[in-house]
Design a protein around this motif. Structure first.
Motif, PDB file in Angstrom:
ATOM      1  N   ARG A  53       0.836  -1.200  -0.115  1.00 37.05           N
ATOM      2  CA  ARG A  53      -0.009   0.037  -0.137  1.00 37.05           C
ATOM      3  C   ARG A  53       0.847   1.413   0.053  1.00 37.05           C
ATOM      4  N   LYS A  86      -5.715  -0.392   7.995  1.00 36.91           N
ATOM      5  CA  LYS A  86      -5.169  -0.020   6.545  1.00 36.91           C
ATOM      6  C   LYS A  86      -4.697   1.379   6.204  1.00 36.91           C
ATOM      7  N   HIS A 129      -4.834   4.206   4.023  1.00 38.34           N
ATOM      8  CA  HIS A 129      -5.467   4.431   2.758  1.00 38.34           C
ATOM      9  C   HIS A 129      -4.796   5.252   1.566  1.00 38.34           C
ATOM     10  N   HIS A 130      -5.005   4.627   0.478  1.00 36.33           N
ATOM     11  CA  HIS A 130      -4.339   5.259  -0.670  1.00 36.33           C
ATOM     12  C   HIS A 130      -5.117   6.195  -1.146  1.00 36.33           C
ATOM     13  N   GLN A 172     -20.082  -4.990  -3.332  1.00 37.47           N
ATOM     14  CA  GLN A 172     -18.754  -5.028  -3.835  1.00 37.47           C
ATOM     15  C   GLN A 172     -18.640  -6.688  -4.145  1.00 37.47           C
ATOM     16  N   LYS A 217     -17.481  -8.599   7.984  1.00 45.52           N
ATOM     17  CA  LYS A 217     -16.697  -7.950   8.521  1.00 45.52           C
ATOM     18  C   LYS A 217     -17.379  -7.074   9.701  1.00 45.52           C
ATOM     19  N   ILE A 225     -13.096  -6.251   4.112  1.00 40.08           N
ATOM     20  CA  ILE A 225     -13.748  -6.396   2.621  1.00 40.08           C
ATOM     21  C   ILE A 225     -12.685  -7.050   1.812  1.00 40.08           C
ATOM     22  N   GLU A 226     -11.547  -6.404   1.771  1.00 43.57           N
ATOM     23  CA  GLU A 226     -10.758  -6.659   1.025  1.00 43.57           C
ATOM     24  C   GLU A 226      -9.695  -7.896   1.806  1.00 43.57           C
TER      25      GLU A 226
HETATM   26  P1  XMP Z   1     -11.944  -2.988   4.045  1.00 48.60           P
HETATM   27  O1  XMP Z   1     -10.843  -3.970   3.056  1.00 48.60           O
HETATM   28  O2  XMP Z   1     -10.932  -2.166   4.880  1.00 48.60           O
HETATM   29  O3  XMP Z   1     -12.460  -2.046   2.749  1.00 48.60           O
HETATM   30  O4  XMP Z   1     -12.925  -3.506   4.778  1.00 48.60           O
HETATM   31  C1  XMP Z   1     -13.521  -1.181   3.211  1.00 48.60           C
HETATM   32  C2  XMP Z   1     -13.855  -0.461   1.780  1.00 48.60           C
HETATM   33  O5  XMP Z   1     -12.612   0.097   1.342  1.00 48.60           O
HETATM   34  C3  XMP Z   1     -12.265  -0.172   0.194  1.00 48.60           C
HETATM   35  N1  XMP Z   1     -10.709   0.194   0.349  1.00 48.60           N
HETATM   36  C4  XMP Z   1     -10.014   1.004  -0.332  1.00 48.60           C
HETATM   37  N2  XMP Z   1     -10.494   2.190  -0.970  1.00 48.60           N
HETATM   38  N3  XMP Z   1      -8.160   2.992  -0.994  1.00 48.60           N
HETATM   39  C5  XMP Z   1      -9.467   3.070  -1.408  1.00 48.60           C
HETATM   40  O6  XMP Z   1      -9.875   4.060  -2.100  1.00 48.60           O
HETATM   41  C6  XMP Z   1      -7.801   2.085  -0.083  1.00 48.60           C
HETATM   42  O7  XMP Z   1      -6.337   1.695   0.029  1.00 48.60           O
HETATM   43  C7  XMP Z   1      -8.815   1.269   0.210  1.00 48.60           C
HETATM   44  N4  XMP Z   1      -8.501  -0.138   0.792  1.00 48.60           N
HETATM   45  C8  XMP Z   1      -9.754  -0.705   0.757  1.00 48.60           C
HETATM   46  C9  XMP Z   1     -12.474  -1.473   0.044  1.00 48.60           C
HETATM   47  O8  XMP Z   1     -12.426  -2.004  -1.378  1.00 48.60           O
HETATM   48  C10 XMP Z   1     -13.855  -1.654   0.546  1.00 48.60           C
HETATM   49  O9  XMP Z   1     -14.785  -1.026  -0.369  1.00 48.60           O
END
Ligand code: XMP
Length: 513
Positions: free
Chosen positions: A296, A344, A346-347, A434, A505, A510-511
């Motif tokens: 990331r 995580k 954020h990007h 998703q 979750k 999610i990812e």
């Molecule tokens: P997670 O995996 O944290 O994801 O449950 C929650 C939502 O966020 C999206 N996601 C991201 N979106 N940059 C984004 O713009 C990121 O780095 C990023 N990481 C996770 C993920 O697809 C889900 O919709």
């Protein structure tokens, strides 16, 4: 139109959203910018005072302009807003020994303009409370219309002056009839007609962008997602070719996606677009990297470098447009990880505007995702863009646990495309928040025809969620899953086993990374 005076609550924008949903235009103004003159200039039909973190009992805490209460305008105070209204009109607010947070029930003891047709006298209604102070005496002219054991003044009304106050939060979904109460205020009490639409928002944002940008040039990063697409089309409508879009192609997009972006924006909309194919750069930097956070970070940093390089080549731009949404504004503290831990990173292009000395243009800053979609439709964006599932900035890199290679990316892309095609064919795409495939760094033994295979495992994921913060796996029927599984194994070389992820979750995310 309605004026919302913001005292700093986390959910003030939700009030705005509910007011917009009732078809009424509104603006949120911070309390320290609101004066009797500014209210007169804005000419609202009513004023809502939001909640906030301060305590009315403290010295020098925020107040509404005292003159507001003599303007003949309806006023609706929510939580802190109710308390300051009480304190300012001669009531009494005290610190309470017990705070009240979360679900509560109120008894409706009187009818009033706010409750009309929604809550009946004698009823018990669910609400969402979040407050520390409590009202001890209400001002003259007010009566109590709802109570709860810990909030004897849960709702108060002065119908003659059209002043209302509630201790709970009608704007959140945990107050099931809250939106209807707000609608009663905007429509019945204030007399708004409810004819405001996304078309009006579009016109208003275009005017705002023109005013902010003047003759300046704007750069906008396109990602292929809904938010940046909507920003680009809106800005192009506002300032024409003074908008320059940059699409940094990380090589980590889904099948056919990069071509779609170029096709839509450059060829269809005629928006000046630089397509920088940086896939080799990204893949090179990610070579041998398996740790999710390192992936990331590398992708985020490389993205900024490439974007900056392209922006410098263009030169002369004073503004950077971003598709920041309201939830991003709240979450930017720590992405999905709560206030203290980062689950995580954020990007996004955070830090870029400062580094490049550019001002931000963020026309979607007040909107929620579904409102952005509505605006996208209003702007004529194709449904395939507007209704798209969220896709993370780091792209397929975080759907390939372990190391990344061109070969694995190709396998994943093909499996993902089959999966999404089947979801669309089954008419399920819009029913799912998703859905995507993940290629696991695990090989397993199989048999195809008479031969032994030793290929990768593909995991399928599909979830439903309202905001991405919590999620449930989607309950596909088995026939659907078998169909997808056999298609992937038959059509995608490199995969010989398919599994379905049934984790919600929390505890999962999610990812996968
Ligand atoms: P997670 O995996 O944290 O994801 O449950 C929650 C939502 O966020 C999206 N996601 C991201 N979106 N940059 C984004 O713009 C990121 O780095 C990023 N990481 C996770 C993920 O697809 C889900 O919709």
């Amino acid at each position: 139109r309605i004026l919302i005076v913001d005292f700093g609550s986390q959910v003030t924008q939700l009030i705005a959203r509910r007011v917009r949903e009732s078809g009424v235009y509104c603006e949120v103004h911070p309390f320290n910018k609101v004066t009797v003159e500014s209210i007169k200039a804005f000419a609202p039909k009513g004023v809502i005072l939001s909640g906030g973190p301060a305590s009315v009992t403290g010295a020098d805490t925020p107040r509404a302009p005292q003159g507001l209460f003599e303007m003949g305008l309806p006023v609706f105070g929510i939580c802190y807003g109710e308390q300051t209204m009480c304190a300012q009109l001669g009531g009494k607010v005290e610190q309470s020994d017990h705070q009240e947070f979360g679900r509560a029930y109120v008894d409706v003891v009187e009818d009033c303009g706010l409750f009309h047709g929604v809550w009946d006298k004698g009823g018990k209604e669910q609400v969402w409370m979040s407050h520390g102070d409590k009202i001890d005496a209400i001002p003259d002219g007010f009566r109590v219309v709802a109570t709860s054991p810990s909030s004897p003044y849960a709702a108060i009304a002065n119908d003659k002056k059209r002043f209302y106050g509630v201790q709970f939060h009608p704007e959140v979904v945990h107050t099931p009839h809250g939106a209807a109460l707000l609608r009663n205020f905007t429509h019945d009490v204030c007399g708004c007609s409810g004819s405001w639409t996304m078309a009006a928002f579009r016109a208003q944002e275009i005017a705002k962008v023109r005013a902010q940008v003047g003759d300046g040039k704007v750069i906008c990063g396109l990602s292929g997602g809904v938010d940046s697409s909507v920003v680009a089309v809106l800005l192009h409508e506002a300032i024409g070719d003074r908008l320059q879009c940059v699409f940094v192609d990380t090589g980590l997009m889904r099948k056919g996606e990069a071509d779609e972006v170029v096709g839509l924006f450059r060829d269809h909309y005629n928006i000046p677009l630089i397509h920088r194919d940086a896939s080799d750069l990204f893949l090179g930097k990610l070579d041998g990297v398996a740790d999710p956070e390192r992936k990331r970070k590398i992708i985020g940093a490389t993205f900024i470098d490439v974007f900056e390089e392209e922006a410098q080549k263009i030169g002369g731009a004073d503004f950077l447009a971003q598709g920041t949404l309201y939830p991003d504004v709240i979450e930017s503290v720590s992405f999905t990880g709560g206030p203290s831990v980062t689950i995580k990173s954020h990007h996004n292009v955070g830090g870029l505007p400062e580094r490049m000395n550019m001002q931000l243009v963020e026309p979607l800053r007040e909107l929620f995702k579904d409102e952005v979609r509505a605006l996208g439709r209003e702007l004529g964006l194709p449904e395939s863009f507007v209704g798209r599932h969220p896709f993370p900035g780091p792209g397929l890199a975080i759907r390939l646990p372990g190391g990344i290679s061109k070969e694995k990316l190709e396998i994943l892309r093909n499996a993902d495309a089959v999966y999404l095609e089947e979801i669309r064919n089954a008419g399920l795409y819009d029913a799912i928040w998703q859905a995507f495939a993940v290629l696991l760094p695990v090989q397993s033994v199989g048999v195809m025809g008479d031969a032994r295979t030793y290929d990768y495992v593909c995991a399928l994921r599909a979830v439903n969620s309202t905001d991405g913060m919590t999620a449930d796996y989607y309950p596909f029927d088995h026939e659907f899953l078998s169909r997808v599984s056999s298609r992937i194994i038959n059509e995608v070389r490199g995969i010989n086993r398919v599994v379905y992820d049934i984790t919600s979750k929390p505890p999962g995310t999610i990812e996968w990374e």
